[in-house]
Design a protein around this motif. Sequence first.
Motif, PDB file in Angstrom:
ATOM      1  N   GLY A 187       0.833  -1.214   0.000  1.00 17.60           N
ATOM      2  CA  GLY A 187       0.000   0.000   0.000  1.00 17.60           C
ATOM      3  C   GLY A 187       0.859   1.251   0.000  1.00 17.60           C
ATOM      4  O   GLY A 187       0.546   2.258  -0.658  1.00 17.60           O
ATOM      5  N   LYS A 188       1.963   1.136   0.799  1.00 20.88           N
ATOM      6  CA  LYS A 188       2.866   2.275   0.812  1.00 20.88           C
ATOM      7  C   LYS A 188       3.481   2.506  -0.557  1.00 20.88           C
ATOM      8  O   LYS A 188       3.617   3.657  -1.029  1.00 20.88           O
ATOM      9  N   ILE A 189       3.882   1.414  -1.187  1.00 19.25           N
ATOM     10  CA  ILE A 189       4.474   1.540  -2.531  1.00 19.25           C
ATOM     11  C   ILE A 189       3.459   2.130  -3.500  1.00 19.25           C
ATOM     12  O   ILE A 189       3.771   3.012  -4.317  1.00 19.25           O
ATOM     13  N   ALA A 211       0.890   4.015  -2.735  1.00 18.98           N
ATOM     14  CA  ALA A 211       0.648   5.419  -2.404  1.00 18.98           C
ATOM     15  C   ALA A 211       1.766   6.307  -2.945  1.00 18.98           C
ATOM     16  O   ALA A 211       1.549   7.402  -3.502  1.00 18.98           O
ATOM     17  N   GLY A 212       3.013   5.844  -2.834  1.00 22.09           N
ATOM     18  CA  GLY A 212       4.133   6.611  -3.381  1.00 22.09           C
ATOM     19  C   GLY A 212       4.063   6.725  -4.887  1.00 22.09           C
ATOM     20  O   GLY A 212       4.356   7.780  -5.482  1.00 22.09           O
ATOM     21  N   PHE A 213       3.636   5.566  -5.462  1.00 20.88           N
ATOM     22  CA  PHE A 213       3.529   5.599  -6.927  1.00 20.88           C
ATOM     23  C   PHE A 213       2.431   6.584  -7.363  1.00 20.88           C
ATOM     24  O   PHE A 213       2.587   7.317  -8.349  1.00 20.88           O
ATOM     25  N   VAL A 214       1.333   6.638  -6.574  1.00 17.72           N
ATOM     26  CA  VAL A 214       0.237   7.559  -6.900  1.00 17.72           C
ATOM     27  C   VAL A 214       0.705   9.007  -6.747  1.00 17.72           C
ATOM     28  O   VAL A 214       0.403   9.886  -7.589  1.00 17.72           O
TER      29      VAL A 214
END
Length: 300
Positions: free
Chosen positions: A5-7, A9-12
């Motif tokens: 999810g963190k990845i 979110a960062g990608f978003v």
Amino acid sequence: MHISGKILAGFVLLLGAVAIWLSGKTLGIRQGYMELAQKNKQEFLQKEQQFAEALAERDRKRAEYVRAIAGWERVYDGPNVSAGVDPSGIVVINGVGTSNGVKVGDVLYLFALGQEAGSSQYVGSIQVADAADGRVSGRPYTRIRTGEINPTNQPFPARVRKLVPTRFQDEMSSLDQRLLLLEQSLANAGQDATFLKELQERTDMLIEDRMKEINGNPALENTRVPEVNKTGLLAAIVGEEDLRNTALKQGDDLLRRLLRTRQKTDELLQENRQLTKSLPAGVSTPVLPQASVESRRSVR
């Protein structure tokens, strides 16, 4: 939060930043295209206006050209067209003939080409008397003044027209009439000047002869003519006045002598009367001397 999810979110977040950057870039490019479109539109409108003005100028020039060539009909010029005048006064035109539709009896208007491109000088009109292929000749159709067309063996580049507009023909006719009047006035002035010169010469001769009559003519000194012709009327008048004065003086002297004689006679008569009265009565009256009687008769 799970690592995925963190990845995600960062990608978003990364994609949002990229989208924001791309949106700004797109807006800048769109703004540039809009400015270029406005500029091109302005230039197009200016070019369209210039094109319309150019079309209007073309139409105006075309109308002027049509008006300029109206009434001139056909024209013949070029390197092969030349003209000249022979010693007999015949105008010869080379480069124009029957192949151009020129026939005997036509009137052609001749122009001499100038040194500058497009310049020409009107020479005159001729009526075709002889026409051949590439050559015509004839005499001047209008009145030619002295010095307008001089015989020459050197042909000159020429332009030939079959018609000149009526307005120019009328103007040339008017100028020709004015020149004719001026030439006639000039000729009359020359005749008047000649007449006045001859009249002045005759007047001077008469004045000279009259002055010789008045003052005398030394050239007649040794000729057998009356003296008055030698000495002149003034001297003759002075001489006659001297003779008149002498005659008047002599007449005056004679009158004075006659007066004195009469006075003396009257005195003698008076004295005789006194003597007669003093004589005694019965004495006869003495007879007067013959000289006294003659003197008395001359007095009477």
